[in-house]
Scaffold this active site. Structure first.
Site, short mmCIF file in Angstrom:
data_model
loop_
_atom_site.label_atom_id
_atom_site.label_comp_id
_atom_site.label_asym_id
_atom_site.label_seq_id
_atom_site.Cartn_x
_atom_site.Cartn_y
_atom_site.Cartn_z
N SER A 169 -2.21 -3.03 1.96
CA SER A 169 -2.50 -2.15 0.83
C SER A 169 -1.18 -1.70 0.22
CB SER A 169 -3.28 -0.92 1.30
OG SER A 169 -2.41 -0.11 2.07
N LYS A 170 -1.29 -0.91 -0.83
CA LYS A 170 -0.09 -0.44 -1.54
C LYS A 170 0.93 0.22 -0.62
CE LYS A 170 -1.65 0.03 -6.23
NZ LYS A 170 -2.82 0.73 -6.74
N ARG A 171 0.40 0.78 0.43
CA ARG A 171 1.22 1.43 1.44
C ARG A 171 2.30 0.47 1.97
NH1 ARG A 171 -1.20 1.73 6.38
NH2 ARG A 171 -3.10 0.99 5.41
N HIS A 172 2.00 -0.82 1.95
CA HIS A 172 2.94 -1.81 2.49
C HIS A 172 3.89 -2.35 1.43
CE1 HIS A 172 -0.55 -2.02 5.28
NE2 HIS A 172 0.43 -2.00 6.17
N GLY A 173 3.93 -1.72 0.27
CA GLY A 173 4.80 -2.22 -0.80
C GLY A 173 3.94 -2.91 -1.85
#
Ligand code: GLU
Length: 467
Positions: A239-243
């Site tokens: 997800s966005k959390r991972h870049g």
């Protein structure tokens, strides 16, 4: 049999890595088998679908070179087909109109939840054969078998079986006459003669429902392959959390499509230990049966490694062409003077991880700079003045501005002053680039050109005189 696969994204946001990977697998399978690849935009959710998202899907596919043989088909333009198909199912007894009010359904659901039962439609209208009424809203529901099971052989996950008692009489046409996802997919997969559905494992629970609808149309369902989802390095769903997760973000950050394609295909598919695959090679080698059962995790470092590989090895003309938008975005005028972009690429390709980085690092070849970088200033001390002056004089006399001639000039000054090459090269590098990092000094000087090199050496002497 002609293999026909499809990519059927919902245009509700930017296309992300997980979706494009299933598109890639579908595309590869068709290209391997000489079949057809269909693009279908699933835009029946009017509130969430946007033109921008559709544009983003097309651009992402084009960037990665995933060309399609049919489509794009827009579901929103095919609403009549779904309504007619639903009417057909009503006539044949496989669907029915349901007039249950929202209130009744909410009450039913609450009761079931309170009794710790799985919420499910109770079939109130199932056997009433209710006609269409203009004065009262209704939905159309699929009449799912109450008993028995649905079994199929998933090409990735193996044999799967679902109890019909677990499946609902799902709504296929809503009261606003819009069809629902599971229904459109079947109508379209059927009319588009799709033979293989390759999609994310998040759809696995939809598959038995869809198979039942196929059977109601007296049709054979396609072959299914559910691809495990992509995880981040921490084992959580990507997800966005991972870049960055949006495909075009990678393009804009300066990744090459070859690198992303290579990285994506390896996420869940392998061929021995091989890591680097050309496009033609993957097409030749790809088979659904080699898709891994286990979820794959996305490693940004590996993508960077692949990007470096392709920056170093692709044709310099191709890289130069891809570099243009970054140069333009950074407002670096590469056309009026300085090295050609191809010369620049050859000079910088060993040192840049992305096209953006390459463009950023190219500025001093085209523009004079105002200041030396802070950490570079320490190389500019009064002791260097004598050899910088000597080097300037030898450059002024140089006829051929080539890597060889420049290398020789550097060596000669080093010898003359009894210094190691590095002791001479670093201050000169700082003088002409403003920084401590650049391609080999002779190449750097050649690319900067004689006139600008001499100008910058004069400038450093002036700077040294003032310090
Ligand atoms: N529109 C669906 C999605 O974007 C595709 C489902 C399918 O491939 O059947 O998830």
């Amino acid at each position: 049999m002609t293999i026909r696969t499809r990519f059927a994204p919902s245009p509700t946001g930017n296309l992300h890595l997980g979706s494009i990977r299933t598109a890639l697998y579908s595309w590869l399978y068709t290209r391997n088998r000489g079949g057809e690849f269909v693009l279908r935009i699933e835009d029946t959710d009017q509130e969430r679908s946007t033109k921008e998202a559709t544009q983003n899907i097309m651009e992402s596919m084009e960037w990665l070179g995933l060309d399609y043989d049919a489509g794009p088909f827009y579901q929103a333009e095919r609403l009549d087909k779904y309504r007619q198909a639903a009417e057909q199912l009503i006539e044949e007894g496989s669907a029915y109109r349901c007039y249950c009010s929202k209130e009744r359904l909410t009450e039913l659901r609450d009761k079931q939840l309170a009794n710790k039962e799985k919420p499910k439609y109770d079939g109130c209208c199932r056997d009433k054969n209710l006609p269409a009424r203009a004065d009262q809203p209704f939905v159309i529901r699929f009449r799912n078998d109450l008993e028995g099971s649905v079994s199929f052989e998933d090409q990735v996950l193996g044999p799967l079986s679902f109890q019909n008692s677990e499946l609902d009489d799902l709504v296929i046409i809503r009261s606003d006459l819009f069809p629902t996802y599971n229904f459109c997919v079947v109508v379209d997969d059927l009319s588009m003669k799709i033979t293989h559905v390759i999609r994310g494992a998040d759809h696995i629970n939809n598959t038995p429902r869809q198979i039942n609808i196929f059977r109601a149309f007296k049709a054979e369902p396609p072959i299914y392959a559910h691809v495990p989802l992509i995880l981040g390095k921490d084992g959580k769903l990507l997800s966005k959390r991972h870049g960055a997760v949006s495909v075009l973000q990678y393009r804009d950050d300066g990744y090459l499509p070859e690198a992303l394609l290579n990285c994506l295909v390896r996420l869940g598919w392998s061929h021995g230990n091989q890591e680097i695959f050309s496009r033609d090679e993957i097409i030749k080698l790809f088979d659904i049966k080699d898709i891994n059962k286990a979820a794959a995790s996305f490693d940004p470092e590996k993508l960077l490694w692949l990007n470096r590989h392709y920056i170093k090895t692709l044709d310099s003309k191709v890289i130069a062409d891809r570099l243009k938008p970054f140069m333009q975005e950074l407002k670096i005028d590469y056309q009026t003077s300085g090295p050609t972009l191809e010369e620049l690429v050859v000079g910088l390709r060993e040192r840049a991880e992305t096209l953006r980085e390459m463009a950023i690092k190219s500025r001093y070849f085209y523009e004079n700079f105002e200041q030396y970088e802070d950490d570079a200033k320490k190389h500019l001390t009064p002791e260097i003045i004598p050899f910088v002056e000597a080097f300037k004089q030898s450059l002024e006399k140089l006829d051929a501005w080539t890597d060889e001639a420049l290398h020789q000039a550097i060596e000669e000054v080093a010898k003359q002053f009894g210094l190691k090459l590095g002791k001479i090269a670093q201050p000169i590098r700082v003088a002409v680039t403003g920084s401590t990092v650049s391609p080999p000094l002779n190449t750097t000087l050649r690319l900067i050109g004689k006139q600008n090199t001499l100008k910058r050496i004069s400038a450093v002497l002036l700077y040294l005189a003032k310090t």
